[in-house]
Write a protein that holds these residues in place. Structure first.
Motif, PDB file in Angstrom:
ATOM      1  N   ASP A   1     -16.353  35.856  -7.341  1.00  0.00           N
ATOM      2  CA  ASP A   1     -16.440  34.544  -7.982  1.00  0.00           C
ATOM      3  C   ASP A   1     -15.335  34.398  -9.029  1.00  0.00           C
ATOM      4  N   ALA A   2     -15.186  35.438  -9.856  1.00  0.00           N
ATOM      5  CA  ALA A   2     -14.179  35.368 -10.919  1.00  0.00           C
ATOM      6  C   ALA A   2     -12.774  35.298 -10.350  1.00  0.00           C
TER       7      ALA A   2
ATOM      8  N   ASP B   1     -26.114  29.470  -5.047  1.00  0.00           N
ATOM      9  CA  ASP B   1     -24.816  29.942  -5.573  1.00  0.00           C
ATOM     10  C   ASP B   1     -23.700  29.759  -4.561  1.00  0.00           C
ATOM     11  N   SER B   2     -22.480  29.810  -5.081  1.00  0.00           N
ATOM     12  CA  SER B   2     -21.318  29.860  -4.178  1.00  0.00           C
ATOM     13  C   SER B   2     -21.340  31.187  -3.443  1.00  0.00           C
ATOM     14  N   ARG B   3     -20.719  31.215  -2.259  1.00  0.00           N
ATOM     15  CA  ARG B   3     -20.823  32.429  -1.453  1.00  0.00           C
ATOM     16  C   ARG B   3     -19.490  33.164  -1.344  1.00  0.00           C
TER      17      ARG B   3
ATOM     18  N   LEU C   1     -31.222  20.565   1.056  1.00  0.00           N
ATOM     19  CA  LEU C   1     -32.518  21.210   1.141  1.00  0.00           C
ATOM     20  C   LEU C   1     -33.046  21.565  -0.249  1.00  0.00           C
ATOM     21  N   ALA C   2     -32.129  22.097  -1.091  1.00  0.00           N
ATOM     22  CA  ALA C   2     -32.523  22.491  -2.444  1.00  0.00           C
ATOM     23  C   ALA C   2     -32.985  21.261  -3.225  1.00  0.00           C
ATOM     24  N   ARG C   3     -32.300  20.130  -3.012  1.00  0.00           N
ATOM     25  CA  ARG C   3     -32.669  18.918  -3.736  1.00  0.00           C
ATOM     26  C   ARG C   3     -34.055  18.432  -3.293  1.00  0.00           C
ATOM     27  N   ILE C   4     -34.261  18.449  -1.957  1.00  0.00           N
ATOM     28  CA  ILE C   4     -35.539  17.963  -1.443  1.00  0.00           C
ATOM     29  C   ILE C   4     -36.676  18.840  -1.945  1.00  0.00           C
ATOM     30  N   ALA C   5     -36.461  20.172  -1.863  1.00  0.00           N
ATOM     31  CA  ALA C   5     -37.531  21.087  -2.255  1.00  0.00           C
ATOM     32  C   ALA C   5     -37.602  21.269  -3.760  1.00  0.00           C
ATOM     33  N   ASN C   6     -36.694  20.603  -4.459  1.00  0.00           N
ATOM     34  CA  ASN C   6     -36.649  20.699  -5.920  1.00  0.00           C
ATOM     35  C   ASN C   6     -36.441  22.141  -6.396  1.00  0.00           C
ATOM     36  N   ARG C   7     -35.586  22.850  -5.646  1.00  0.00           N
ATOM     37  CA  ARG C   7     -35.278  24.252  -5.996  1.00  0.00           C
ATOM     38  C   ARG C   7     -33.931  24.284  -6.704  1.00  0.00           C
TER      39      ARG C   7
ATOM     40  N   VAL D   1     -16.792  30.236  -1.858  1.00  0.00           N
ATOM     41  CA  VAL D   1     -16.809  28.832  -1.436  1.00  0.00           C
ATOM     42  C   VAL D   1     -18.171  28.247  -1.807  1.00  0.00           C
ATOM     43  N   PRO D   2     -18.221  26.927  -2.103  1.00  0.00           N
ATOM     44  CA  PRO D   2     -19.501  26.320  -2.451  1.00  0.00           C
ATOM     45  C   PRO D   2     -20.454  26.351  -1.266  1.00  0.00           C
ATOM     46  N   PRO D   3     -21.760  26.331  -1.522  1.00  0.00           N
ATOM     47  CA  PRO D   3     -22.723  26.370  -0.407  1.00  0.00           C
ATOM     48  C   PRO D   3     -22.585  25.127   0.467  1.00  0.00           C
ATOM     49  N   PRO D   4     -22.976  25.231   1.748  1.00  0.00           N
ATOM     50  CA  PRO D   4     -22.832  24.064   2.625  1.00  0.00           C
ATOM     51  C   PRO D   4     -23.758  22.916   2.203  1.00  0.00           C
ATOM     52  N   ARG D   5     -23.413  21.740   2.673  1.00  0.00           N
ATOM     53  CA  ARG D   5     -24.151  20.549   2.217  1.00  0.00           C
ATOM     54  C   ARG D   5     -25.625  20.590   2.558  1.00  0.00           C
TER      55      ARG D   5
END
Ligand SMILES: Nc1ncnc2c1ncn2[C@@H]1O[C@H](COP(=O)(O)OP(=O)(O)OP(=O)(O)O)[C@@H](O)[C@H]1O
Ligand SMILES: [Mg+2]
Length: 451
Positions: free
Chosen positions: A48-49, A73-75, A63-69, A54-58
């Motif tokens: 990362d440093a 992290d970037s991978r 999914l994280a937004r829907i599940a409110n999680r 790369v940022p996580p896929p859309r």
């Protein structure tokens, strides 16, 4: 408790001492474990440093937004393989979409100090897969060749590369080579390593050493022919050309090609011949090539032209006949007269030890890679034997041959003296051995029998 503390202090002191005096042993005892832990534990944060994530896929973000999680992290690149070696660590990384091998190469210096390693290099293995080789210590400071090397006919493990891998001189892939370097830079030691590496193989060695034979004559027992002055060298090279013609005749006879076909158009080489009739390959080692190209009068000029023409012919046609050139010199440029640049163009393998000026480095790499020229100029004077080896693809490596003493090379050659083939064409140049077969070393100079 106190006993434990004492033991701990002792172990730490031993590790410190090893690290200072014997970095290779330190690596194999403590270093490799510590470094593996460090790399695996810190992997994600270091990547990362260093800007290798790369940022996580859309869909994961959605999914994280829907599940409110929490947002994932970037991978970093996936670790496909992790392998500790004798000198360092080798990582195979699977790149994420949007990354390329150049990103990893550009970050290699950042990775190097983030993981506290000595050196980091990377290369693309195939599309999307990058191999990162890390070394734990300066492997070129005290060169130790690995005990197990990948030996094949006509392929000599001659030096160690900066990334800890073995550098091979492969005569079938790169038939002819040029080694340049200022005086005392390690050319002859490199050549000595080659001789010692070739000694156990089925190959005839031919030496031209115009430095009065001081480098090659001690190894005479493994040589089928030797010359120590330009006059003998000229005759020896002529004899080699007639051997080459003989071999071409043999190949033709085997192929049933009529004699109207010119030699250069025969596609086959000695390796296509059946084992029983295949002529033994010949490696011609020339030390201080400039001595062959200098002249001080009409007679010597004629001799010089003859030598250079023969060398050019050998370089052009020798490969198929199993004749390989290995040329060493301090400089090898157009100031040595006509024919030199033409000969140089035929010498595919290039190695440059320390050089004093850019023009000398250009003689080795000017037509291959400008970066290699720069690297050759930057070789420090005190690390003799350090060299830059280029390959035909434009890539280059920093290498160093092990410090083989003349005595070690003599012993190797004597041990394999019975493998020395007698070549009838070169019989007149076979070194005359003064000592009996029991006497270990013909260290005195032996003169070749002249025809
Ligand atoms: N790979 C090496 N590792 C350690 N020391 C080396 C190495 N190669 C050369 N040296 C040291 O450098 C010295 C000079 O090396 P060498 O005789 O090969 O130089 P050279 O380039 O052939 O010089 P010249 O042009 O004068 O013949 C050697 O005696 C040796 O002590
Ligand atoms: Mg020398």
């Amino acid at each position: 408790m106190t006993a434990f503390t004492v033991a701990l202090v002792l172990v730490v002191a031993a590790a410190g001492l090893l690290r200072w005096r014997r970095p290779a042993w330190y690596w194999m005892t403590f270093g490799v474990t510590l470094a593996s832990l460090r790399v695996l534990v810190r992997y994600a944060s270091v990547m990362d440093a260093c800007g290798l994530t790369v940022p996580p896929p859309r869909w994961r973000l959605a999914l994280a937004r829907i599940a409110n999680r929490p947002v994932p992290d970037s991978r970093p690149p996936r670790i496909l393989r992790f392998r500790p070696t004798r000198t360092g660590l080798v990582l195979r990384l699977g790149l994420r979409p949007g990354q390329d091998a150049f990103d990893v190469a550009a970050a290699s210096d950042r990775l190097r100090h983030s993981f506290s390693m000595y050196g980091v290099t990377s290369r693309e293995v195939r599309s999307g897969v990058v191999e990162v080789r890390m070394t734990g210590y300066d492997v070129l400071k005290r060169v130790q060749m690995p005990a197990k090397v990948d030996t094949r006919p006509m392929r000599v493990p001659v030096a160690l590369r900066e990334d800890g891998s073995v550098h091979y001189r492969d005569y079938r892939a790169v038939p002819h080579a040029l080694t340049l370097g200022a005086t005392e830079s390690g050319k002859s030691v490199y050549q000595r390593n080659l001789v010692a590496g070739l000694a156990p193989m089925d190959v005839a060695l031919v030496g031209i050493d115009c430095k009065q034979g001081v480098e090659l004559f001690p190894l005479a027992r493994r040589f089928s022919a030797l010359a120590d002055n330009p006059d003998t060298a000229a005759e020896l090279l002529d004899a080699l050309v007639s051997r080459m013609e003989g071999v071409y005749q043999l190949i033709r006879a085997e192929q049933r090609i009529t004699s109207a076909v010119p030699d250069a158009e025969i596609a086959a080489d000695i390796w296509d011949l059946p084992d029983g009739i295949r002529p033994v390959p010949v490696v011609v080692l020339v030390d201080e090539v400039a001595e062959l190209a200098l002249f001080a009068g009409k007679e010597e000029e004629k001799r010089r032209d003859r030598i250079i023409t023969t060398l050019v012919r050998l370089a052009q046609l020798g490969r198929a006949a199993g004749i390989y050139l290995e040329i060493c010199g301090q400089r090898f440029g157009s100031e040595l007269g006509k024919g030199i640049t033409m000969l140089r163009a035929q010498l595919t393998g290039r190695t440059a030890h320390r050089v004093n000026d850019e023009t000398s480095a250009n003689m080795a790499f000017g037509d291959i890679s400008p970066e290699a020229v720069l690297a050759a100029i930057q070789i420090p004077a005190e690390t003799r034997g350090l060299a830059i080896a280029g390959d035909s693809t434009g890539g280059w490596h920093r290498i160093r041959a092990p410090h083989t003493s003349l005595r070690q090379a003599v012993n190797t050659c004597n041990r394999h003296a019975d493998r020395t083939p007698a070549l009838p064409e070169l019989a007149a140049f076979r070194p005359e051995l003064v000592s009996s077969s029991e006497a270990p070393v013909p260290l005195s100079k032996t003169a070749p029998v002249t025809a």
